[in-house]
Design a protein around this motif. Structure first.
Motif, PDB file in Angstrom:
ATOM      1  N   GLU A   7      17.090 -13.621  35.487  1.00 41.72           N
ATOM      2  CA  GLU A   7      16.600 -13.713  34.107  1.00 41.72           C
ATOM      3  C   GLU A   7      17.572 -13.028  33.150  1.00 41.72           C
ATOM      4  OE1 GLU A   7      12.705 -11.957  34.410  1.00 41.72           O
ATOM      5  OE2 GLU A   7      11.985 -13.599  35.692  1.00 41.72           O
ATOM      6  N   GLU A   8      18.062 -11.853  33.541  1.00 41.24           N
ATOM      7  CA  GLU A   8      19.028 -11.144  32.708  1.00 41.24           C
ATOM      8  C   GLU A   8      20.329 -11.938  32.571  1.00 41.24           C
ATOM      9  OE1 GLU A   8      19.324  -7.426  34.779  1.00 41.24           O
ATOM     10  OE2 GLU A   8      17.347  -6.746  34.092  1.00 41.24           O
ATOM     11  N   MET A   9      20.780 -12.527  33.668  1.00 45.73           N
ATOM     12  CA  MET A   9      22.003 -13.326  33.630  1.00 45.73           C
ATOM     13  C   MET A   9      21.802 -14.575  32.772  1.00 45.73           C
ATOM     14  SD  MET A   9      25.185 -13.506  34.599  1.00 45.73           S
ATOM     15  CE  MET A   9      25.310 -12.365  35.968  1.00 45.73           C
ATOM     16  N   PHE A  10      20.628 -15.164  32.845  1.00 43.95           N
ATOM     17  CA  PHE A  10      20.317 -16.348  32.038  1.00 43.95           C
ATOM     18  C   PHE A  10      20.379 -15.994  30.554  1.00 43.95           C
ATOM     19  CE2 PHE A  10      17.160 -19.757  30.691  1.00 43.95           C
ATOM     20  CZ  PHE A  10      17.993 -20.827  30.977  1.00 43.95           C
ATOM     21  N   ALA A  33      20.766 -25.799  31.655  1.00 47.58           N
ATOM     22  CA  ALA A  33      19.809 -24.738  31.324  1.00 47.58           C
ATOM     23  C   ALA A  33      18.375 -25.248  31.471  1.00 47.58           C
ATOM     24  CB  ALA A  33      20.056 -24.226  29.906  1.00 47.58           C
ATOM     25  N   TYR A  34      18.145 -26.471  31.036  1.00 51.28           N
ATOM     26  CA  TYR A  34      16.813 -27.074  31.146  1.00 51.28           C
ATOM     27  C   TYR A  34      16.409 -27.207  32.607  1.00 51.28           C
ATOM     28  CZ  TYR A  34      13.038 -30.483  30.750  1.00 51.28           C
ATOM     29  OH  TYR A  34      11.830 -31.113  30.850  1.00 51.28           O
ATOM     30  N   ASP A  35      17.326 -27.689  33.450  1.00 54.55           N
ATOM     31  CA  ASP A  35      17.022 -27.846  34.880  1.00 54.55           C
ATOM     32  C   ASP A  35      16.700 -26.517  35.544  1.00 54.55           C
ATOM     33  OD1 ASP A  35      17.281 -30.595  34.815  1.00 54.55           O
ATOM     34  OD2 ASP A  35      19.343 -30.598  35.619  1.00 54.55           O
ATOM     35  N   ILE A  36      17.390 -25.463  35.138  1.00 50.26           N
ATOM     36  CA  ILE A  36      17.112 -24.137  35.698  1.00 50.26           C
ATOM     37  C   ILE A  36      15.669 -23.741  35.403  1.00 50.26           C
ATOM     38  CG2 ILE A  36      17.601 -21.667  35.395  1.00 50.26           C
ATOM     39  CD1 ILE A  36      20.590 -22.477  35.156  1.00 50.26           C
ATOM     40  N   VAL A  37      15.241 -23.918  34.168  1.00 47.98           N
ATOM     41  CA  VAL A  37      13.871 -23.551  33.799  1.00 47.98           C
ATOM     42  C   VAL A  37      12.864 -24.469  34.493  1.00 47.98           C
ATOM     43  CG1 VAL A  37      12.245 -23.288  31.891  1.00 47.98           C
ATOM     44  CG2 VAL A  37      14.625 -22.603  31.586  1.00 47.98           C
ATOM     45  N   LYS A  38      13.144 -25.746  34.481  1.00 49.78           N
ATOM     46  CA  LYS A  38      12.231 -26.735  35.082  1.00 49.78           C
ATOM     47  C   LYS A  38      12.022 -26.471  36.571  1.00 49.78           C
ATOM     48  CE  LYS A  38      13.513 -30.888  36.187  1.00 49.78           C
ATOM     49  NZ  LYS A  38      14.134 -32.174  36.187  1.00 49.78           N
ATOM     50  N   ASN A  39      13.062 -26.065  37.284  1.00 51.11           N
ATOM     51  CA  ASN A  39      12.983 -25.883  38.734  1.00 51.11           C
ATOM     52  C   ASN A  39      12.613 -24.469  39.161  1.00 51.11           C
ATOM     53  OD1 ASN A  39      13.739 -28.586  39.153  1.00 51.11           O
ATOM     54  ND2 ASN A  39      15.899 -28.056  38.994  1.00 51.11           N
ATOM     55  N   ASP A  73       7.107 -19.996  39.657  1.00 49.45           N
ATOM     56  CA  ASP A  73       6.209 -19.275  38.756  1.00 49.45           C
ATOM     57  C   ASP A  73       6.048 -17.804  39.155  1.00 49.45           C
ATOM     58  OD1 ASP A  73       5.558 -21.356  36.991  1.00 49.45           O
ATOM     59  OD2 ASP A  73       4.111 -22.179  38.415  1.00 49.45           O
ATOM     60  N   GLY A  74       6.508 -17.461  40.362  1.00 47.84           N
ATOM     61  CA  GLY A  74       6.345 -16.107  40.880  1.00 47.84           C
ATOM     62  C   GLY A  74       6.929 -15.040  39.970  1.00 47.84           C
ATOM     63  N   TRP A  75       6.207 -13.932  39.846  1.00 47.32           N
ATOM     64  CA  TRP A  75       6.595 -12.769  39.065  1.00 47.32           C
ATOM     65  C   TRP A  75       6.843 -13.126  37.597  1.00 47.32           C
ATOM     66  CZ3 TRP A  75       7.491  -7.694  41.112  1.00 47.32           C
ATOM     67  CH2 TRP A  75       7.318  -7.587  42.482  1.00 47.32           C
ATOM     68  N   GLY A  76       6.280 -14.226  37.109  1.00 48.18           N
ATOM     69  CA  GLY A  76       6.472 -14.654  35.730  1.00 48.18           C
ATOM     70  C   GLY A  76       7.885 -15.143  35.463  1.00 48.18           C
ATOM     71  N   HIS A  77       8.574 -15.531  36.534  1.00 46.49           N
ATOM     72  CA  HIS A  77       9.979 -15.933  36.451  1.00 46.49           C
ATOM     73  C   HIS A  77      10.169 -17.141  35.535  1.00 46.49           C
ATOM     74  CE1 HIS A  77      14.107 -16.289  37.754  1.00 46.49           C
ATOM     75  NE2 HIS A  77      13.907 -17.483  38.280  1.00 46.49           N
ATOM     76  N   LYS A  78       9.365 -18.166  35.745  1.00 51.71           N
ATOM     77  CA  LYS A  78       9.513 -19.381  34.945  1.00 51.71           C
ATOM     78  C   LYS A  78       9.235 -19.092  33.467  1.00 51.71           C
ATOM     79  CE  LYS A  78       8.609 -24.252  35.140  1.00 51.71           C
ATOM     80  NZ  LYS A  78       8.358 -25.263  36.142  1.00 51.71           N
ATOM     81  N   ASP A  79       8.219 -18.296  33.205  1.00 49.55           N
ATOM     82  CA  ASP A  79       7.891 -17.954  31.816  1.00 49.55           C
ATOM     83  C   ASP A  79       9.029 -17.185  31.142  1.00 49.55           C
ATOM     84  OD1 ASP A  79       5.400 -19.165  32.010  1.00 49.55           O
ATOM     85  OD2 ASP A  79       4.351 -17.295  32.489  1.00 49.55           O
ATOM     86  N   LEU A 129      12.254 -17.258  31.939  1.00 49.24           N
ATOM     87  CA  LEU A 129      13.366 -18.177  31.716  1.00 49.24           C
ATOM     88  C   LEU A 129      13.067 -19.117  30.552  1.00 49.24           C
ATOM     89  CD1 LEU A 129      14.344 -19.109  35.397  1.00 49.24           C
ATOM     90  CD2 LEU A 129      15.533 -17.532  33.856  1.00 49.24           C
ATOM     91  N   SER A 130      11.837 -19.583  30.490  1.00 47.46           N
ATOM     92  CA  SER A 130      11.430 -20.495  29.419  1.00 47.46           C
ATOM     93  C   SER A 130      11.520 -19.825  28.052  1.00 47.46           C
ATOM     94  CB  SER A 130      10.013 -21.004  29.679  1.00 47.46           C
ATOM     95  OG  SER A 130       9.642 -21.964  28.725  1.00 47.46           O
ATOM     96  N   ASP A 131      11.099 -18.567  27.982  1.00 43.83           N
ATOM     97  CA  ASP A 131      11.184 -17.823  26.719  1.00 43.83           C
ATOM     98  C   ASP A 131      12.637 -17.665  26.271  1.00 43.83           C
ATOM     99  OD1 ASP A 131       8.433 -17.568  26.656  1.00 43.83           O
ATOM    100  OD2 ASP A 131       8.414 -15.482  27.361  1.00 43.83           O
ATOM    101  N   ALA A 132      13.506 -17.322  27.211  1.00 42.16           N
ATOM    102  CA  ALA A 132      14.928 -17.174  26.880  1.00 42.16           C
ATOM    103  C   ALA A 132      15.516 -18.508  26.451  1.00 42.16           C
ATOM    104  CB  ALA A 132      15.691 -16.610  28.080  1.00 42.16           C
TER     105      ALA A 132
END
Length: 176
Positions: A124-127, A147-153, A156-162, A164-167
């Motif tokens: 997430e920090e690197m993103f 960037a879109y594919d990274i978020v899409k794939n 959901d664990g540890w709020g990871h997708k959220d 990435l999506s926010d960034a």
């Protein structure tokens, strides 16, 4: 013996002939792979070198060609990024490598669900860093699909997708 400084080195090198300097640089390239890579990068082969560094990162987190789990060593992946940054200051291949890191670690998280917060926060920090470079250098159109594919794939664990999506939403208007 004189203390080693850049000034002293310049004096020493200025006393050598062009042929001697060429011979010395050739010896350095043969002896030290980092020097060879540096000159290769300066010669315009940065995209070829990028493939090597991407492979290092992918092998750490997304290697499917072994019978065991990927080693998933952050130190190896971060070192690959840091070493690559020493070869070029061109933002495009650097961003590409940073996004490869994020995609590889995120794939690892989705596939194996590691129980460690760093497996989610570090990509997430690197993103966020990659997106900041994308925004700074006005490369949003070029990197949007990756960037879109990274978020899409992302998992959901540890709020990871959220996260990435926010960034992603800070740079791109379209949310996955």
């Amino acid at each position: 013996m004189e203390k080693f400084t850049i000034t002293n080195l310049k004096k020493q090198l200025s006393q050598k002939s062009k042929a001697d300097l060429i011979k010395e640089i050739a010896t350095l390239c043969k002896t030290f792979p980092q020097v060879k890579e540096y000159y290769k990068a300066q010669g315009g082969d940065i995209w070829e070198l990028l493939a090597k560094y991407k492979a290092i990162i992918e092998k750490e987190f997304a290697d499917q060609n072994t019978r065991t789990l990927p080693k998933a060593r952050f130190s190896v992946a971060r070192q690959a990024i840091n070493d690559f940054k020493k070869l070029t200051n061109d933002p495009e291949p650097i961003i590409e490598l940073m996004l490869t890191y994020v995609a590889s670690v995120s794939w690892f998280c989705s596939e194996y669900g590691p129980n460690g917060e760093e497996y989610y926060t570090r990509p997430e920090e690197m993103f966020e860093k990659a997106l900041a470079l994308i925004d700074k250098h006005k490369l949003a159109d070029q990197f949007q699909p990756k960037a879109y594919d990274i978020v899409k794939n992302a998992t959901d664990g540890w709020g990871h997708k959220d996260s990435l999506s926010d960034a992603y939403g800070d740079v791109y208007v379209i949310f996955p």
